[in-house]
Design a protein around this motif. Sequence first.
Motif, mmCIF file in Angstrom:
data_model
loop_
_atom_site.group_PDB
_atom_site.id
_atom_site.type_symbol
_atom_site.label_atom_id
_atom_site.label_comp_id
_atom_site.label_asym_id
_atom_site.label_seq_id
_atom_site.Cartn_x
_atom_site.Cartn_y
_atom_site.Cartn_z
ATOM 1 N N LEU A 84 0.820 -1.210 0.000
ATOM 2 C CA LEU A 84 0.000 0.000 0.000
ATOM 3 C C LEU A 84 0.853 1.259 0.000
ATOM 4 O O LEU A 84 0.577 2.226 -0.720
ATOM 5 N N ARG A 91 3.477 -0.331 -10.310
ATOM 6 C CA ARG A 91 2.216 -0.238 -9.580
ATOM 7 C C ARG A 91 1.297 -1.424 -9.907
ATOM 8 O O ARG A 91 0.529 -1.884 -9.050
ATOM 9 N N HIS A 127 -0.640 -3.953 -7.277
ATOM 10 C CA HIS A 127 -2.066 -4.295 -7.351
ATOM 11 C C HIS A 127 -2.264 -5.797 -7.485
ATOM 12 O O HIS A 127 -3.234 -6.357 -6.965
ATOM 13 N N LEU A 151 -2.030 -7.339 -4.122
ATOM 14 C CA LEU A 151 -3.191 -7.013 -3.288
ATOM 15 C C LEU A 151 -4.502 -7.522 -3.888
ATOM 16 O O LEU A 151 -5.580 -7.208 -3.378
ATOM 17 N N LYS A 152 -4.427 -8.280 -5.014
ATOM 18 C CA LYS A 152 -5.608 -8.829 -5.687
ATOM 19 C C LYS A 152 -6.524 -7.746 -6.262
ATOM 20 O O LYS A 152 -7.728 -7.979 -6.446
ATOM 21 N N ASN A 153 -5.954 -6.564 -6.549
ATOM 22 C CA ASN A 153 -6.714 -5.541 -7.274
ATOM 23 C C ASN A 153 -6.536 -5.813 -8.772
ATOM 24 O O ASN A 153 -5.781 -5.127 -9.475
ATOM 25 N N LEU A 154 -7.222 -6.838 -9.276
ATOM 26 C CA LEU A 154 -6.915 -7.398 -10.583
ATOM 27 C C LEU A 154 -7.253 -6.443 -11.725
ATOM 28 O O LEU A 154 -6.500 -6.325 -12.693
ATOM 29 N N HIS A 155 -8.375 -5.757 -11.643
ATOM 30 C CA HIS A 155 -8.747 -4.833 -12.709
ATOM 31 C C HIS A 155 -7.773 -3.663 -12.790
ATOM 32 O O HIS A 155 -7.412 -3.211 -13.887
ATOM 33 N N LYS A 156 -7.325 -3.171 -11.623
ATOM 34 C CA LYS A 156 -6.337 -2.098 -11.631
ATOM 35 C C LYS A 156 -4.993 -2.589 -12.178
ATOM 36 O O LYS A 156 -4.285 -1.842 -12.865
ATOM 37 N N ALA A 207 -3.234 -11.462 -14.210
ATOM 38 C CA ALA A 207 -4.478 -10.876 -13.706
ATOM 39 C C ALA A 207 -5.691 -11.444 -14.440
ATOM 40 O O ALA A 207 -6.718 -11.747 -13.823
#
Length: 421
Positions: free
Chosen positions: A306, A329, A333, A336-341, A374
């Motif tokens: 983060l 970045r 992501h 952190l499993k922010n796959l779309h980002k 992703a």
Amino acid sequence: MPVQVGDYSWQQTEAAVFLSLPLRGVSVRDADVFCAENYLKVNFPPFLFEVFLYAPIDDASSKAKIGNDTVIFTLYKKEVAMWEMLSMPGVDKETKQKIREKSILQAQQTAQEAEEAKAKARREDQKYALTVMMKIEEDERKKIEDMKENERRKATKELEVWRECQKKDEEQKPIPREEKLQQGKQTKEERKQLKHKTVTRNSTFSHHATKGRNSEDIFAEALQESSIPAPRSVGSIKINFTPRVFPTALRESQVAEEEEWLHKQAEARRAMNTDIPEFCDLKEEEKNPDWLKEKGNKLFATENYLAAINAYNLAIRLNNKIPLLYLNRAACHLKLKNLHKAIEDSSKALELLTPPVKDNANARMKAHVRRGTAFCQLELYVEGLQDYEAALKIDPANEIVQHDAEKIRSIIQGTEVNSCD
């Protein structure tokens, strides 16, 4: 006249061939795919693709998947060996026509055999169902006959007991001659009535036994109707609703938490209207995107993802033309499993890594791998495989990427159920 398609890519192992055919706008509904032992064809008007295979394949177990403007084939070889090329060399028009006709005849014969096997199985199922129904009806008929027989025996036994009782009473009680005559007449009449009752009882039982379960249902319904209570008296209930700002009921809400949420939303709106690079209290090094990039890399190495994202965000606000900022970045992501980002940042990095030259080859490969990972974690395996194949075109000798691409192909063909890591 159809347009012949020659743009495709293929890879192989000793047991299988993986063929990727890009066709813009292709869909399962409009595409006609035909696969035989030595012949493969895809007809998507106005495009036509056909190949006369180098060696025979197992067309029954081979598979094709259509999606994302691509047709992906997994062809299993009949003989374990490496092919020198995909198509048969030096095939003239006459030989090609013969192969086409032979493949069509084989396909028709296979379809006919499958239809016959299906019809045979359907007949066997019907025969089995008929046998089961006959057995059920026979068991039900036997059950009814047993019930009738038991009832008949019970009635006969009751009649015999009654006769024994009458006989004992006559022997024990002395009566005059006239009374005996009168009693004899009454006894004859009672016998006739008893005989009539017995016949009527057997007839009634036979009628109820024939109806079976329907009679039981009628008696159950009659019993249920007799036990229905009287209707309730008419009345009205007045309901008052407490006015609420939030959509949930007061008993389901906590006022303190709701007020805190409103306060945080107001703070977030104020923060979005603030231009961070214009803060006068920023240190001199914090205004340098390269310094911020190194700071983010160190935070990533300590697994503080983060904080690393915050450093990259500030660097991108200072200079949004550095592709490595988006690439790094995207890695955060992904962790952190922010796959779309992660997909969005990888695509932005690929957009900035142009033109494709040797100096940015490693960064382009990483961007394809991260975006493909992703996609796989979102279970979009066809899109993920395309990115991994693009990475292999940049670095064909990378064994890790080769292994992951092979794993994705297995998932697409249904031979493996685990998703990509």
